[in-house]
Design a protein around this motif. Sequence first.
Motif, PDB file in Angstrom:
ATOM      1  N   ASP A  42     -22.237 -28.413  14.933  1.00  0.00           N
ATOM      2  CA  ASP A  42     -21.012 -29.093  15.329  1.00  0.00           C
ATOM      3  C   ASP A  42     -21.295 -30.590  15.428  1.00  0.00           C
ATOM      4  N   PRO A  43     -20.311 -31.450  15.129  1.00  0.00           N
ATOM      5  CA  PRO A  43     -20.553 -32.892  15.247  1.00  0.00           C
ATOM      6  C   PRO A  43     -21.081 -33.313  16.611  1.00  0.00           C
ATOM      7  N   ARG A  44     -20.650 -32.626  17.679  1.00  0.00           N
ATOM      8  CA  ARG A  44     -21.115 -33.027  19.005  1.00  0.00           C
ATOM      9  C   ARG A  44     -22.622 -32.856  19.149  1.00  0.00           C
ATOM     10  N   ASP A  45     -23.228 -31.963  18.342  1.00  0.00           N
ATOM     11  CA  ASP A  45     -24.668 -31.756  18.431  1.00  0.00           C
ATOM     12  C   ASP A  45     -25.449 -32.985  17.987  1.00  0.00           C
TER      13      ASP A  45
ATOM     14  N   SER B 177     -24.537 -36.116  18.692  1.00  0.00           N
ATOM     15  CA  SER B 177     -24.268 -37.266  19.551  1.00  0.00           C
ATOM     16  C   SER B 177     -25.461 -37.649  20.418  1.00  0.00           C
ATOM     17  N   GLU B 178     -26.385 -36.713  20.672  1.00  0.00           N
ATOM     18  CA  GLU B 178     -27.529 -36.994  21.533  1.00  0.00           C
ATOM     19  C   GLU B 178     -28.723 -37.561  20.765  1.00  0.00           C
TER      20      GLU B 178
ATOM     21  N   ARG C  17      -8.418 -33.719  15.983  1.00  0.00           N
ATOM     22  CA  ARG C  17      -9.748 -33.257  15.570  1.00  0.00           C
ATOM     23  C   ARG C  17     -10.547 -34.400  14.958  1.00  0.00           C
TER      24      ARG C  17
ATOM     25  N   ARG D 294     -11.966 -36.595  17.626  1.00  0.00           N
ATOM     26  CA  ARG D 294     -13.110 -35.976  18.304  1.00  0.00           C
ATOM     27  C   ARG D 294     -14.358 -36.080  17.450  1.00  0.00           C
ATOM     28  N   ILE D 295     -14.208 -35.829  16.157  1.00  0.00           N
ATOM     29  CA  ILE D 295     -15.362 -35.899  15.261  1.00  0.00           C
ATOM     30  C   ILE D 295     -15.958 -37.302  15.269  1.00  0.00           C
TER      31      ILE D 295
ATOM     32  N   THR E  61     -15.654 -39.640  17.556  1.00  0.00           N
ATOM     33  CA  THR E  61     -16.235 -39.907  18.874  1.00  0.00           C
ATOM     34  C   THR E  61     -17.628 -39.296  18.986  1.00  0.00           C
ATOM     35  N   ASP E  62     -17.773 -38.071  18.502  1.00  0.00           N
ATOM     36  CA  ASP E  62     -19.057 -37.374  18.601  1.00  0.00           C
ATOM     37  C   ASP E  62     -20.126 -38.016  17.725  1.00  0.00           C
TER      38      ASP E  62
END
Length: 447
Positions: A153-156, A158-159, A200, A203-204, A206-207
């Motif tokens: 997922d794109p949020r993965d 972000s870190e 969506r 969100r992408i 942002t991530d």
Amino acid sequence: MAGTPGWQEAAYCRVLETGEQVQSIRLNPRKWTDSQSLSFPVEAAIPWTQTGYYLDERPKYTLDPLLHAGAYYVQEASSMFLEQAVKQLLPERGGIRVLDLCAAPGGKSTHLLSLLPDDAVLVSNEVIKSRVTILEENLVKWGNSNQLITNNDPRDFSELGGLFDLIVVDAPCSGSGLFRRDPKAMAEWSESAVELCSQRQKRILTDIWPCLKEGGLLIYSTCSYSLQEDEAIADWLLSQVEAESEPLQVDPAWNIVETKSAQKAAFGYRFYPDQVRGEGFFLTAFRKREAAGTVSGRKGKNKLEKVSKQQVADISEWLKPGLSQFYMIQENMVGMPEQVDSLLSELGSLYVRRAGVTLGKWADRKLIPDHGLALSNEVHEAVNRIELSAPQALQYLRKEEIQVPGSAPGWNLACYKGLSLGWLKVLPNRSNNYYPKEWRILMQSGR
């Protein structure tokens, strides 16, 4: 669509009513450069890319062995405009790291690999697990070793901090740009779908923004005409982060509509099928002007098992000298260039489906070669080859037995017009066809 920049309703409707389907392909410059010696004629070059061509009519791609060998990719012409953004905004691409975030089925990724030098590295990510398989197949056919395939997922991302010099986000969208090519897209379109896609897309972005380097480039594209998914997204992003909109030089003869967003005057580029020979497309680009986070380093990754020096020596006859790092991943031996290994060590706990080239299984000090090695640009010229006729090549691609009298015993590359299709193992009384069962073609000639 009314009120969108460059929109000409009557002309657009006339194009849709004709039912015309534009056919286009893009050559793989590391495997095939002569557009005149393909299995079908090309009509004209696509002006915004050096390797794309229009076709007079749709060939039976499935029955063309060159497609399966990775000589070209079937891609919509408008989306090849990505090349202009990369070349103009990143003229120096040596050693860069690139992320194609929404990569399946592989059109943007294969294009990026053709634009990147060998010392750069591409991460092709697809969030939907069921779509990763086709992405992997297309990238294996393309043959590059300077790539990784991930399923996250794109949020993965972000870190991870500022890992990437270039991020391409070909975002999920409402699909209005595909109305001519795919009538189902029209039936599935709705204003609520536009709103959902817009949320969506935000969100992408942002991530993924935190893992772009300072000074890095983000290219955003959709196949939608909706302002909410195009210029309004550019305005939103520029209101959230420190970035600059990047203009492109566009030949007026191309009939691409240059736009500026309402609030931030961000540059955008719109493709309409009544004005260009292609489908609906939108692209915009941003330069990051804020500090990126620090790279996290590998977290939660098991240490990869290094291949012994003896094993490296034993497989040297299979490979060109481009691969320098070798690992055992489960049952498979994998080879990769230094820049892929280095980036792999920084991907944290991301799920990496493939890195570099899968060489094969190791048994009794011998390599049982993988299909990925057969299609790779890293396979050694000294490996035995068997040139197949067109009918033989189709037999091979259907995973049928091939008679090859007089061929060298053992492992051979089954080739068509000099390009590898996969492995044949020649035995005293027969040959074994090692084409992947899940890739075999089922279409018969004339159907």
